[in-house]
Design a protein around this motif. Structure first.
Motif, PDB file in Angstrom:
ATOM      1  N   THR A   5       0.951  -1.411   0.020  1.00 21.79           N
ATOM      2  CA  THR A   5      -0.118  -0.230  -0.111  1.00 21.79           C
ATOM      3  C   THR A   5       0.758   1.264   0.086  1.00 21.79           C
ATOM      4  OG1 THR A   5      -1.545  -1.153   1.073  1.00 21.79           O
ATOM      5  CG2 THR A   5      -1.939   1.151   1.295  1.00 21.79           C
ATOM      6  N   LEU A   6       2.066   1.477   0.820  1.00 19.83           N
ATOM      7  CA  LEU A   6       2.834   2.194   0.839  1.00 19.83           C
ATOM      8  C   LEU A   6       3.466   2.722  -0.414  1.00 19.83           C
ATOM      9  CD1 LEU A   6       5.248   2.947   3.617  1.00 19.83           C
ATOM     10  CD2 LEU A   6       6.000   3.338   1.471  1.00 19.83           C
ATOM     11  N   LEU A   9       0.555   4.075  -2.628  1.00 18.21           N
ATOM     12  CA  LEU A   9       0.471   5.483  -2.380  1.00 18.21           C
ATOM     13  C   LEU A   9       1.375   6.387  -2.930  1.00 18.21           C
ATOM     14  CD1 LEU A   9      -1.211   5.048   1.009  1.00 18.21           C
ATOM     15  CD2 LEU A   9      -2.408   5.995  -0.928  1.00 18.21           C
ATOM     16  N   THR A  10       2.896   5.881  -2.832  1.00 22.71           N
ATOM     17  CA  THR A  10       4.050   6.667  -3.130  1.00 22.71           C
ATOM     18  C   THR A  10       3.804   7.090  -4.485  1.00 22.71           C
ATOM     19  OG1 THR A  10       5.212   5.873  -1.409  1.00 22.71           O
ATOM     20  CG2 THR A  10       6.406   7.027  -3.303  1.00 22.71           C
ATOM     21  N   SER A  73       6.029  12.882   2.893  1.00 23.15           N
ATOM     22  CA  SER A  73       4.321  13.119   2.291  1.00 23.15           C
ATOM     23  C   SER A  73       4.006  14.489   3.113  1.00 23.15           C
ATOM     24  CB  SER A  73       3.572  11.842   2.758  1.00 23.15           C
ATOM     25  OG  SER A  73       4.003  10.766   1.943  1.00 23.15           O
ATOM     26  N   THR A 123      -1.843  10.038   3.004  1.00 25.05           N
ATOM     27  CA  THR A 123      -0.726   9.228   2.911  1.00 25.05           C
ATOM     28  C   THR A 123       0.239   9.278   4.081  1.00 25.05           C
ATOM     29  OG1 THR A 123      -0.697   9.210   0.581  1.00 25.05           O
ATOM     30  CG2 THR A 123       1.351   8.367   1.479  1.00 25.05           C
ATOM     31  N   TYR A 126      -1.331   7.618   7.022  1.00 26.32           N
ATOM     32  CA  TYR A 126      -1.126   6.268   6.986  1.00 26.32           C
ATOM     33  C   TYR A 126       0.016   5.739   7.311  1.00 26.32           C
ATOM     34  CZ  TYR A 126      -0.785   1.573   4.736  1.00 26.32           C
ATOM     35  OH  TYR A 126      -0.637   0.118   4.693  1.00 26.32           O
ATOM     36  N   GLU A 127       0.955   6.300   6.775  1.00 28.08           N
ATOM     37  CA  GLU A 127       2.561   5.951   7.078  1.00 28.08           C
ATOM     38  C   GLU A 127       2.896   6.406   8.446  1.00 28.08           C
ATOM     39  OE1 GLU A 127       3.904   7.117   2.298  1.00 28.08           O
ATOM     40  OE2 GLU A 127       4.083   8.749   3.945  1.00 28.08           O
TER      41      GLU A 127
ATOM     42  N   ALA B 241      -7.210   4.762   6.433  1.00 30.71           N
ATOM     43  CA  ALA B 241      -5.801   5.279   6.705  1.00 30.71           C
ATOM     44  C   ALA B 241      -5.425   5.034   8.119  1.00 30.71           C
ATOM     45  CB  ALA B 241      -5.423   6.482   6.166  1.00 30.71           C
TER      46      ALA B 241
END
Lengths: 151, 270
Positions: A5-6, A9-10, A73, A123, A126-127, B241
């Motif tokens: 997912t990371l 998203l990147t 991000s 993002t 999330y990260e 998220a």
């Protein structure tokens, strides 16, 4: 093991950044070096591509983790927001909305920008969560490993 | 089936539809959404009738628009109705209200998460205010706020009670109940999330409804949908998220909506 997912998203954020730079090129306002002699926010923002490329290489090699990406991000979201949305914005929304014919194109470009900033911010959230969870998991694993190594 | 530990780099909390969604279909989701829309219509019509009966308005259209001014107050009835249906569903299908709010979340996680939600909402704020300016002129107050001209007690109620009830009902209904059921039915979370955002935004067209030129003011209804769409998209994405934690989103929305209502009631926005 890398977070799929990371990566997604990147790549999404990089594509949206590219689209926004393309919008700058089409409008041909608020552009700087290498298109003009001026070094401005546009020029500074181009640094994002080497940062992403380097980050992806380092992430693949296991040298950086989600915490690094959360900063990239989050930093990107703050930078783009300050340039376009802040009270002292050097490129306010009107610079996009008023430079397209028909106006719907201006709204599309502006909508793209808003979505781009939102993607960066979401993002980053999330990260940050993934970074925190990995940190907690490492902490939880440490005492267990320590206990196991005692005679 | 055995439980496996999360792989490194993967979130420890894997998205799982809430337990209550397990054995019920989308019928309950449709009931929840349908009843909210029906309640918005019914309550505004009821208030319109009362205003006409009390001689507070000369025509039906005038009474309808006057009733719209009370939407921030009568919204409490809609949210109470929603909460009633949520608890009825929980009793019927099993599960707890807390279970709908996602994994355990500490107070500081809620606070930090809410800050993140507020920060991530900035693009939506900017987009919506540009849309308002484009449709209603520079520095215009969004019309659904401009129609509000309430007695002090009603203003106080709309600041203290309504935003709290709204957070206990609205995001829980859409993200805690409707979304997991749609995910389970469709098998594609992105499609389920898209439908939820579109329907959730569509509901905003009904509160309040205004009349213009002898008919419904459809431009205003479209504006309502367009202005909330960015917010709902961002909040739904943040729901994922944050590992399906609703509390940070509810807290941020409460600050945002309560703050807006307070600013209007105190006359800070004119």
């Amino acid at each position: 093991m890398h977070n799929r997912t990371l990566y997604q998203l990147t790549w999404l954020a990089a594509a949206m950044s590219l689209g926004h730079h393309l919008d700058h090129l089409i409008r041909h306002n608020a552009v700087g070096w290498p298109l003009t002699d001026q070094v401005n926010a546009f020029t500074i923002s181009l640094i994002v591509y080497p940062v992403i490329a380097t980050g992806l290489l380092l992430y693949h090699a296991g040298r950086v983790g989600p915490g690094f990406w959360a900063l990239v991000s989050g930093g990107g979201a703050v930078f783009v927001s300050a340039v376009h949305f802040g009270p002292a914005a050097v490129e306010p929304p009107e610079l996009i909305l008023d430079h397209y014919q028909p106006p719907i194109l201006g709204w599309l470009a502006f909508g793209w920008l808003a979505a781009f900033v939102a993607v960066l911010a979401i993002t980053s959230v999330y990260e940050t969560r993934v970074w925190w969870q990995q940190r907690q998991a490492r902490r939880a694993a440490r005492p267990a490993a320590g206990a196991g190594s005692r005679p | 089936m055995t439980a496996t530990p999360p792989a490194a780099g993967q979130p420890a909390v894997q998205p799982q539809p809430s337990a209550v969604a397990a054995d019920t279909g989308v019928g309950a989701a449709a009931l929840l959404v349908g009843s909210r829309i029906a309640l918005w219509l019914e309550v505004q019509l009821l208030l319109t009738g009362l205003l006409l009966l009390g001689g507070q308005a000369a025509t039906g259209g005038e009474a309808f628009n006057d009733a719209a001014g009370w939407w921030m107050v009568y919204g409490a009835l809609v949210d109470l109705g929603t909460l009633g249906i949520i608890f009825w569903l929980l009793r019927r299908d099993g599960g707890t209200y807390r279970g709908l709010l996602g994994p355990p979340t500490t107070a500081w996680q809620i606070a930090l998460g809410a800050l993140g939600v507020l920060a991530a909402s900035v693009p939506a704020v900017v987009f919506s205010s540009e849309l308002t300016s484009a449709l209603y002129g520079d520095d215009a107050i969004p019309p659904m706020f401009a129609v509000v001209d309430l007695p002090p007690l009603a203003s106080l109620f709309s600041v203290l009670v309504v935003p709290l009830l709204a957070e206990l009902a609205e995001p829980v209904a859409y993200l805690g109940v409707v979304l997991p059921r749609l995910e389970q039915r469709l098998g594609r979370p992105w499609l389920a999330a898209t439908i939820v955002v579109v329907v959730w935004a569509g509901e905003h067209a009904f509160y309040p409804l205004l009349t213009s030129g002898g008919g419904l003011d459809l431009e205003f209804a479209a504006y309502r949908v367009g202005s909330v769409l960015p917010y709902l998209t961002i909040w739904t994405a943040l729901y994922y998220a944050l590992g399906r934690r609703l509390l940070p989103i509810m807290a941020a929305r409460w600050v945002f909506n309560g703050g807006t209502a307070a600013a209007l009631a105190l006359g800070l926005v004119e």
